[in-house]
Design a protein around this motif. Sequence first.
Motif, short mmCIF file in Angstrom:
data_model
loop_
_atom_site.label_atom_id
_atom_site.label_comp_id
_atom_site.label_asym_id
_atom_site.label_seq_id
_atom_site.Cartn_x
_atom_site.Cartn_y
_atom_site.Cartn_z
N LEU A 105 -19.79 24.14 69.60
CA LEU A 105 -21.09 24.17 68.92
C LEU A 105 -20.96 24.78 67.52
N ALA A 106 -20.24 25.86 67.42
CA ALA A 106 -20.05 26.51 66.12
C ALA A 106 -19.35 25.57 65.15
N ARG A 107 -18.33 24.87 65.63
CA ARG A 107 -17.61 23.93 64.77
C ARG A 107 -18.51 22.77 64.36
N LEU A 108 -19.29 22.22 65.30
CA LEU A 108 -20.19 21.12 64.98
C LEU A 108 -21.26 21.55 63.98
N GLU A 109 -21.72 22.77 64.08
CA GLU A 109 -22.68 23.30 63.10
C GLU A 109 -22.01 23.51 61.75
N ARG A 110 -20.83 24.11 61.75
CA ARG A 110 -20.10 24.37 60.52
C ARG A 110 -19.78 23.08 59.77
N GLU A 111 -19.42 22.04 60.52
CA GLU A 111 -19.08 20.74 59.93
C GLU A 111 -20.33 19.92 59.60
N ARG A 112 -21.51 20.49 59.89
CA ARG A 112 -22.80 19.84 59.63
C ARG A 112 -23.00 18.56 60.44
N VAL A 113 -22.26 18.43 61.55
CA VAL A 113 -22.55 17.37 62.51
C VAL A 113 -23.90 17.70 63.15
N MET A 151 -23.97 13.96 57.41
CA MET A 151 -22.98 14.27 58.43
C MET A 151 -21.61 14.33 57.76
N SER A 152 -20.77 15.17 58.25
CA SER A 152 -19.44 15.34 57.67
C SER A 152 -18.52 14.22 58.12
N SER A 153 -17.28 14.26 57.63
CA SER A 153 -16.28 13.28 58.04
C SER A 153 -15.55 13.74 59.30
N TYR A 154 -16.03 14.78 59.91
CA TYR A 154 -15.45 15.32 61.14
C TYR A 154 -15.43 14.24 62.22
N ARG A 155 -14.30 14.08 62.90
CA ARG A 155 -14.15 13.08 63.96
C ARG A 155 -14.61 13.65 65.29
N LEU A 156 -15.58 12.98 65.90
CA LEU A 156 -16.08 13.41 67.20
C LEU A 156 -15.19 12.85 68.30
N ASP A 157 -14.92 13.66 69.31
CA ASP A 157 -14.23 13.15 70.48
C ASP A 157 -15.26 12.91 71.59
#
Length: 146
Positions: free
Chosen positions: A43-51, A1-7
């Motif tokens: 969804l596209a962003r979550l896929e791109r960030e590998r979340v 999982m990426s370091s992307y912050r989920l809201d």
Amino acid sequence: MSSYRLDDTDRALLAMLRDNARAPTADLARRLRLSRTTVQSRLARLERERVIAGYTIAVSDSAEAALVRAHVMITLEPRRAAPIETALRRIDEVRTLHSVSGPFDLIAIVAASSIGELDRLIDRIGALDGVERTTSAIVLSTRIQR
């Protein structure tokens, strides 16, 4: 999982997808009270960030109910993890494989059509070159599954 912050909206969207990964974007948008375009962008962003690393199927409880499931704890000889993992990937009855800390090296979640098949499967895993020992626990019931 990426370091992307989920809201909170991302977490709600992921929870909905866990329940039904094939839910139409319009349904997700309606439940989240967002536009369909916004949900598609998320969804596209979550896929791109590998979340979201991929989508899969869940077999119905009625299809799985006929199977005998077990957790097989596996102790390996030193430096044998890679070839054992490769061998276990070839066994269709192995549903999930975890690398773990503690007295075991791996835990395989397996499913077989009968106790006899499960017994043969556990023997097959135990006979793999590099497996020192297996310990198994048959799943009697599943109390929570998310």
